[in-house]
Enzyme design. Structure first.
Site, mmCIF file in Angstrom:
data_model
loop_
_atom_site.group_PDB
_atom_site.id
_atom_site.type_symbol
_atom_site.label_atom_id
_atom_site.label_comp_id
_atom_site.label_asym_id
_atom_site.label_seq_id
_atom_site.Cartn_x
_atom_site.Cartn_y
_atom_site.Cartn_z
ATOM 1 N N LYS A 65 0.835 -1.205 0.000
ATOM 2 C CA LYS A 65 0.000 0.000 0.000
ATOM 3 C C LYS A 65 0.872 1.257 0.000
ATOM 4 C CE LYS A 65 -3.283 2.504 3.022
ATOM 5 N NZ LYS A 65 -4.160 2.420 4.222
ATOM 6 N N ASP A 123 -2.824 10.059 4.077
ATOM 7 C CA ASP A 123 -4.223 9.630 4.217
ATOM 8 C C ASP A 123 -4.989 10.592 5.122
ATOM 9 O OD1 ASP A 123 -6.609 8.300 4.369
ATOM 10 O OD2 ASP A 123 -5.856 6.616 5.586
ATOM 11 N N LYS A 134 -10.554 12.342 8.464
ATOM 12 C CA LYS A 134 -10.081 11.906 9.781
ATOM 13 C C LYS A 134 -10.061 13.102 10.732
ATOM 14 C CE LYS A 134 -6.808 8.276 8.321
ATOM 15 N NZ LYS A 134 -7.439 7.148 9.012
ATOM 16 N N ASP A 185 1.512 6.098 5.751
ATOM 17 C CA ASP A 185 0.524 5.207 5.133
ATOM 18 C C ASP A 185 1.002 4.580 3.816
ATOM 19 O OD1 ASP A 185 -1.864 3.952 5.672
ATOM 20 O OD2 ASP A 185 -3.094 5.412 4.600
ATOM 21 N N ASP A 203 -12.337 6.632 3.850
ATOM 22 C CA ASP A 203 -11.140 6.391 4.658
ATOM 23 C C ASP A 203 -10.700 4.928 4.604
ATOM 24 O OD1 ASP A 203 -9.039 7.028 6.283
ATOM 25 O OD2 ASP A 203 -10.211 7.167 8.135
ATOM 26 N N GLU A 215 -9.523 3.402 2.159
ATOM 27 C CA GLU A 215 -9.001 3.604 0.805
ATOM 28 C C GLU A 215 -7.902 2.623 0.422
ATOM 29 O OE1 GLU A 215 -7.802 5.063 3.386
ATOM 30 O OE2 GLU A 215 -5.656 4.839 3.037
ATOM 31 N N ARG A 274 -7.558 -0.600 0.782
ATOM 32 C CA ARG A 274 -8.054 -1.817 0.122
ATOM 33 C C ARG A 274 -8.470 -1.531 -1.322
ATOM 34 N NH1 ARG A 274 -12.356 -2.673 4.812
ATOM 35 N NH2 ARG A 274 -10.655 -1.630 5.896
HETATM 36 N N1 BES Z 1 -4.371 4.172 7.032
HETATM 37 C C1 BES Z 1 -5.505 3.844 7.803
HETATM 38 C C2 BES Z 1 -5.204 2.812 8.879
HETATM 39 C C3 BES Z 1 -4.278 3.288 9.961
HETATM 40 C C4 BES Z 1 -4.775 3.925 11.074
HETATM 41 C C5 BES Z 1 -2.909 3.065 9.869
HETATM 42 C C6 BES Z 1 -3.931 4.354 12.062
HETATM 43 C C7 BES Z 1 -2.063 3.485 10.867
HETATM 44 C C8 BES Z 1 -2.562 4.134 11.960
HETATM 45 C C9 BES Z 1 -6.601 3.281 6.900
HETATM 46 O O1 BES Z 1 -6.653 3.815 5.631
HETATM 47 C C10 BES Z 1 -7.910 3.600 7.557
HETATM 48 O O2 BES Z 1 -8.210 4.741 7.673
HETATM 49 N N2 BES Z 1 -8.631 2.555 7.952
HETATM 50 C C11 BES Z 1 -9.901 2.723 8.581
HETATM 51 C C12 BES Z 1 -10.830 1.718 7.966
HETATM 52 C C13 BES Z 1 -12.259 1.873 8.403
HETATM 53 C C14 BES Z 1 -12.842 3.142 7.833
HETATM 54 C C15 BES Z 1 -13.042 0.662 7.943
HETATM 55 C C16 BES Z 1 -9.732 2.450 10.068
HETATM 56 O O3 BES Z 1 -9.005 1.536 10.429
HETATM 57 O O4 BES Z 1 -10.292 3.195 10.859
HETATM 58 ZN ZN ZN Z 2 -4.906 4.522 4.876
HETATM 59 MN MN MN Z 3 -7.766 5.583 5.520
#
Ligand code: BES
Ligand code: ZN
Ligand code: MN
Length: 518
Positions: free
Chosen positions: A273, A278, A285, A296, A355, A357, A359
């Site tokens: 990724k 992000d 966020k 990210d 968010d 994103e 995947r």
């Molecule tokens: N990049 C984030 C995941 C992340 C969060 C990595 C904190 C490192 C530290 C990812 O893109 C994300 O935002 N995931 C969401 C998914 C949810 C919306 C299903 C999450 O984990 O909150």
């Molecule tokens: Zn992310």
């Molecule tokens: Mn995200």
């Protein structure tokens, strides 16, 4: 782009074989039942008499040999021994009966981090030369631990001197031990550098150019698709995520083919990724800690660094790295919640949270990577906050084809990156069904978010490919303080897990058994 600092590495059979001035002599110390214990150097470089002297001084200042304990004493203790070192640094490893390669790496890392740059006669700081007898407990572990612990990243500030050279004393070290450790540490450092670089410097276009330069220099083939080509070729996930940013997305493909590759050479595809920042997109966020989202792209950094190391190590395995690079921003052209994207290969996703994103871009990249017919697919991403809820900040979650998942997890444990096997419970996959597309990008429930994301990705992995998904949301970026050989910020995880897996496949240990995913 600012690069971090790493020391030069060398091995020597004996202290007498070291001609350069030694600023620090690092020695292991253990916690015994009755107090601190110390070990002699290889070839008993130190006479018993001097070992007793060191032991006396260390005991007098209260050193115990406990894990991570660092005690610095004057090198004068060794006067007359023939060893001239300005200081002796004793690093604790705990009980001598519980030493593993990882204890040695950690101790070496702690020692390197505690070295203070010496001052010249002119009053300036200069890089230190460290000699270490930790090699008697494991040459490669000592070399890698010392190198990774000595890594420094200064960003926009002026670099300050640290450790410039480490000579590990090892009697029977293979000639290329230092060279190999330099390649491994160098690739971890590259991943750390990329993660540490802020998003105004590292964005899809500049990142793609960095990869082109580094991979080409290592003799690899590189292909970069720009936003126009991505659009034309149907990479709807990458385009959809990148649309909200003024900095357009890229897809970079790197390939390594060993010189004597043939029909039987195993083939591993890597996918990582590469979200250079992000914000969450329209599903924005919160502001607090959003700055950590420069990390990210940690998955992509790890796979790029790994394929370059695989080439330098001349591993007998065909490798491709496919990295989707995009910036997830909430611009006026951004994807909205409810939009439906068509991925490369044709599957569609209803985007209910912009968010989620990672995947979306990975789906396109996985389909592209599988098109070449790999035996194995190793994919890694800072994918879910749920990884941290489930496993904490230092333990990657590893999902996918059961046999390969367990094998990669075991290797990850061995190298100290601590990846752990996690399941893909069937009902979590059910919760990704959409009324209007093949998939939705978030679950209908809040539970098991890490495995939900794993399930989502599994829809894009071709039949017959042994696959692992390594979620490193916490482990790729250290928001706490430094520990062992791990610095603050970019950690380089899971580079050494990927390298261990590539070595394992190259050695013919792993077999594509076509096991189910679960
Ligand atoms: N990049 C984030 C995941 C992340 C969060 C990595 C904190 C490192 C530290 C990812 O893109 C994300 O935002 N995931 C969401 C998914 C949810 C919306 C299903 C999450 O984990 O909150
Ligand atoms: Zn992310
Ligand atoms: Mn995200």
């Amino acid at each position: 782009m600012v690069r971090g600092h790493l020391p030069e590495l060398a091995t020597a059979a004996d202290v007498s074989a070291i001609s350069e001035h030694i600023d620090y002599l690092v020695i292991p110390a253990f916690k015994g039942d009755t107090g601190i214990e110390i070990a002699g150097g290889p070839g008993q470089a130190l006479d018993k008499q001097y070992q007793v002297e060191m032991w006396k001084v260390l005991t007098a200042v209260g050193a115990t040999g406990a894990e991570d304990e660092v005690t610095v004493i004057p090198g004068d203790v060794l006067a007359g021994s023939g060893i001239e070192a300005d200081r002796i640094l004793a690093v604790g490893l705990g009980s001598s009966e519980e030493i593993t390669e990882e204890t040695v790496r950690q101790a070496a890392g702690v020692a390197s981090r505690k070295v203070k740059a010496p001052t010249t006669e002119e009053g300036d700081k200069r890089g230190a030369h460290v000699a270490s007898t930790l090699g008697i407990l494991g040459t490669e572990a000592a070399l890698v631990g010392h190198a990774l612990g000595a890594y420094r990243y200064s960003g926009a500030k002026a670099a300050t001197p640290g450790v410039d050279k480490v000579t590990v004393l090892a009697q029977n070290a293979e000639d290329d031990a230092a060279k190999k450790a330099e390649i491994v540490a160098g690739s971890v450092a590259m991943a750390r550098d990329l993660v540490n670089t802020p998003a105004n410097v590292l964005y899809p276009e500049s990142y793609a150019e960095f990869i082109r330069t580094e991979a080409t220099a290592a003799g690899l083939d590189v292909e970069i698709l720009d936003d126009k080509q991505l659009e034309e070729q149907g990479f709807g996930g990458i385009i959809g995520v990148g649309k909200g940013s003024a900095r357009p997305p890229r897809l970079v493909r790197v390939s390594y083919t060993p010189a004597d590759a043939g029909e039987s050479t195993p083939f591993v595809a890597l996918v990582g990724k590469g979200i250079t920042f992000d914000t969450g997109g329209i599903s924005l966020k919160p502001g607090a800690n959003m700055w950590d989202m420069i990390s990210d792209m940690g998955g992509s950094a790890a796979v790029v660094a790994s394929i370059i190391a695989a080439a330098k190590l001349e591993l007998n395995v065909r490798v491709t790295a496919t990295v989707p690079l995009a910036e997830n921003m909430p611009g006026s052209a951004a994807t909205r919640p409810g939009d439906i994207l068509r991925h490369y290969g044709g599957l569609t996703t209803e985007v209910l949270n912009t968010d989620a994103e990672g995947r979306l871009v990975l789906a396109d990249a996985i389909v592209r990577a599988c098109e070449d017919g790999p035996d194995y697919l190793i994919e890694t991403a800072t994918l879910t906050g749920a990884q941290m809820v489930a496993l904490g900040l230092r333990t990657p979650g590893i999902m996918g084809s059961i046999d390969f998942r367990d094998r990669v997890s075991m290797l990850s444990q061995e190298v100290g990156e601590k990846g752990w096997p996690m399941p893909l419970p069937a009902e979590l996959g059910e919760a990704l069904k959409s009324d209007v597309a093949d998939l939705r990008n978030i679950s209908t429930t809040r539970w098991g978010g890490m495995s939900v994301a794993g399930h989502y990705l599994s829809n894009f992995v071709a039949e017959g490919v042994e696959w692992v998904h390594i979620d490193v949301a916490g482990p790729a970026y250290n928001t706490g303080s430094a520990h062992g050989y791990t610095p603050k910020r970019g950690t380089g995880v899971p580079v050494r897990t990927i390298l261990a897996a590539l070595e394992d496949v190259a050695a013919g240990n792993a077999t594509n058994t076509g096991t189910e995913r679960g």
